[in-house]
Design an enzyme around this catalytic site. Sequence first.
Site, mmCIF file in Angstrom:
data_model
loop_
_atom_site.group_PDB
_atom_site.id
_atom_site.type_symbol
_atom_site.label_atom_id
_atom_site.label_comp_id
_atom_site.label_asym_id
_atom_site.label_seq_id
_atom_site.Cartn_x
_atom_site.Cartn_y
_atom_site.Cartn_z
ATOM 1 N N LYS A 1 0.840 -1.203 -0.041
ATOM 2 C CA LYS A 1 -0.063 0.018 0.057
ATOM 3 C C LYS A 1 0.759 1.263 0.040
ATOM 4 O O LYS A 1 0.630 2.144 -0.741
ATOM 5 C CB LYS A 1 -0.817 -0.042 1.269
ATOM 6 N N ARG B 1 -10.170 1.420 9.688
ATOM 7 C CA ARG B 1 -9.581 0.169 9.900
ATOM 8 C C ARG B 1 -10.829 -0.758 10.209
ATOM 9 O O ARG B 1 -10.432 -1.806 10.219
ATOM 10 C CB ARG B 1 -8.663 0.263 11.101
ATOM 11 N N ARG C 1 12.176 -6.697 2.870
ATOM 12 C CA ARG C 1 12.275 -5.310 3.285
ATOM 13 C C ARG C 1 13.106 -4.889 4.356
ATOM 14 O O ARG C 1 14.033 -4.019 4.338
ATOM 15 C CB ARG C 1 10.700 -4.794 3.660
ATOM 16 N N ARG D 1 11.882 -0.636 11.246
ATOM 17 C CA ARG D 1 10.534 -0.569 11.854
ATOM 18 C C ARG D 1 10.559 -1.695 12.755
ATOM 19 O O ARG D 1 11.018 -2.894 12.651
ATOM 20 C CB ARG D 1 9.322 -0.835 11.103
ATOM 21 N N ARG E 1 0.179 -8.454 13.520
ATOM 22 C CA ARG E 1 -0.287 -7.520 12.681
ATOM 23 C C ARG E 1 -1.463 -8.026 11.727
ATOM 24 O O ARG E 1 -2.405 -7.535 11.368
ATOM 25 C CB ARG E 1 0.549 -6.448 12.126
#
Length: 196
Positions: free
Chosen positions: A13, A88, A127, A139, A150
């Site tokens: 996204k 969300r 990533r 992160r 998540r």
Amino acid sequence: MRLILLGPPGAGKGTQSARIVEQHGLPQLSTGDMLRAAVAAGTPVGLKAKDVMASGGLVSDEIVVGIVADRIEEPDARGGFILDGFPRTVPQAEALDRMLAEKGIGLDAVIELKVDENALVDRIAKRVADTLARGEPVRKDDNPEAFKTRLVAYRELTAPLSEYYAKKGLLRVLDGMQPIDQVTAEIARILQPQPA
């Protein structure tokens, strides 16, 4: 053009939002960024959010919708926007719809990036490796265990938005496992003005 991008963490996204911003000049509205900006600016909604955040609580849907409502009034968002991280949940989507209706505007599309969750774990590992190779900080939530948590939260809370927006005729589903440029091309086709 007013858009929402849906998809689990790691679906792409952020990458696709950045490309839409670049191609169409739309602002990407991140609720986290907007909350921090509203608090810093001392807006009425920002002051409410500051009190809640200071006490360690979660900011209510009402406050978040208020912040989105204020932000889309700014000149750069009047021609459209991409919502990032909101809604969300279905109740947030309903609140967003009410707020947009009060302003006499609506969403143009909700684009969902469908992905293979097992492959996402590999994507997150890549990533992390790419981020480390660039010498940037990783992160905190980019590790397999946090990522799986998540994904569960996404499935339980956010995935029902697909059905909600499908019933409204707004949902467009793309294969998010395709190469990045292919996903970008498919999004561009969706966003092309339709002949009247």
